[in-house]
Design an enzyme around this catalytic site. Sequence first.
Site, PDB file in Angstrom:
ATOM      1  N   ARG A 107      52.575  52.034  46.716  1.00 11.56           N
ATOM      2  CA  ARG A 107      51.222  51.490  46.850  1.00 11.56           C
ATOM      3  C   ARG A 107      50.705  51.755  48.270  1.00 11.56           C
ATOM      4  NH1 ARG A 107      51.571  45.247  45.010  1.00 11.56           N
ATOM      5  NH2 ARG A 107      52.636  45.234  47.026  1.00 11.56           N
ATOM      6  N   LYS A 114      47.345  34.474  50.993  1.00 12.47           N
ATOM      7  CA  LYS A 114      46.257  35.283  50.459  1.00 12.47           C
ATOM      8  C   LYS A 114      45.706  34.654  49.190  1.00 12.47           C
ATOM      9  CE  LYS A 114      49.452  38.263  47.922  1.00 12.47           C
ATOM     10  NZ  LYS A 114      49.929  39.635  47.648  1.00 12.47           N
ATOM     11  N   MET A 162      34.809  30.374  27.375  1.00 12.26           N
ATOM     12  CA  MET A 162      34.503  30.331  28.800  1.00 12.26           C
ATOM     13  C   MET A 162      34.650  28.922  29.382  1.00 12.26           C
ATOM     14  SD  MET A 162      31.064  31.569  30.842  1.00 12.26           S
ATOM     15  CE  MET A 162      31.231  33.252  30.284  1.00 12.26           C
ATOM     16  N   TYR A 204      35.040  31.041  18.362  1.00 12.91           N
ATOM     17  CA  TYR A 204      34.497  32.360  18.076  1.00 12.91           C
ATOM     18  C   TYR A 204      35.371  33.135  17.090  1.00 12.91           C
ATOM     19  CZ  TYR A 204      31.268  31.741  21.995  1.00 12.91           C
ATOM     20  OH  TYR A 204      30.294  31.284  22.831  1.00 12.91           O
TER      21      TYR A 204
END
Length: 380
Positions: free
Chosen positions: A151, A53, A323, A270
Amino acid sequence: MGIVSTAERIDARTDPAEPVETGLLTVDLGALAGNWRKLASRAPGAECGAVVKADGYGLGQAAVMRALARAGCETFFVANLLEGETARALAPHADVYVFDGVAPGCGPRLAAAGLRPCIGSAAELAEWTALGAALGRRLEAAIHFDTGMNRLGFAPADASAVAEAAVGIEPTLIMSHFLSAQLPDAPVNARQIADFLAARAHFPGVAASMAASSGVFLPQRPHFDLLRPGYALYGGNPTPGAENPMTPVVSLSARIISLRALGVGETVGYDGVWAATRPTRAATIGAGYADGLPISATAAPGKAAGEAVVGGRRCAFIGRVSMDYIVLDVTEAPEARRGDWVELLGATIDIEELAGRARTIGYEVLTRLGRRYARRYVGG
């Protein structure tokens, strides 16, 4: 802010054969196949499947499945319908199980692709039974029992009623999932096994599966008929606190795209969360959180940061992971030049270390590896 020398700025050390991307993800398919064989060898009486997956845990579902199929894997597990359809196209004759079960509206496509949903509710079971009746055949599926995760899955106490209701389908697997398999001494493991055995008794002759990666290594050996490892296949450590028994599969490098000199007190990134306390040589690499490198690996006062290996030396992240970029302190790596590759994952820094420095888990690191990297497959 200082400027490096002209000679340093133009020394890119580039090779026309190298990727133009500023990040390179290398996947060792031979190591992947070797890990699958190693896991299979721990349960000689059981089949070893593979969980592929999340795009093969971030490494590429197509390449991963082809390598595992060549190694002998015949059963695959995916999360959802779209992953299942991809798996079916890649492995036309394999058994493919879908953890989502019969998600609303997906039944006809699941059946058309010959996928086996992991059914865990009365509504799913009724829908799958009705679809099979409309198609004129009993559809195959796994029956999922919830022994503690809360779940997905039926309650073990309802196993008798589930067995009666499942007469309209063809159960091919009874399954459950450990919640603390990484803790071999956790009392809940034994309780889950007992609950699963009680539920399984209502499905004589049907294969059973409970062990994912860490479950393979539990002292109770709850291997049953089918293993379904995921993380361990890709080199993750299924036995935290002990030496990793698996072979590394993935390495990640990024290129230095800029170098500069910082004076005492100058900040990086930043919000200026990091400031130089000494004259510092800084290198910017072309990878960031958009490429799957956790922003939580950001350096700040009193907080350990991520690291990269530059010229054989560990160099800390400085400032905030952004980013597209991370800045490194390469003061102790004077040979570093623009265009050099630095190691983010590999022989020195493994998945567990990167995850630990970012206060996350290796599963997240793997599955978030970005699509902007050049990808190189070796060993297969």
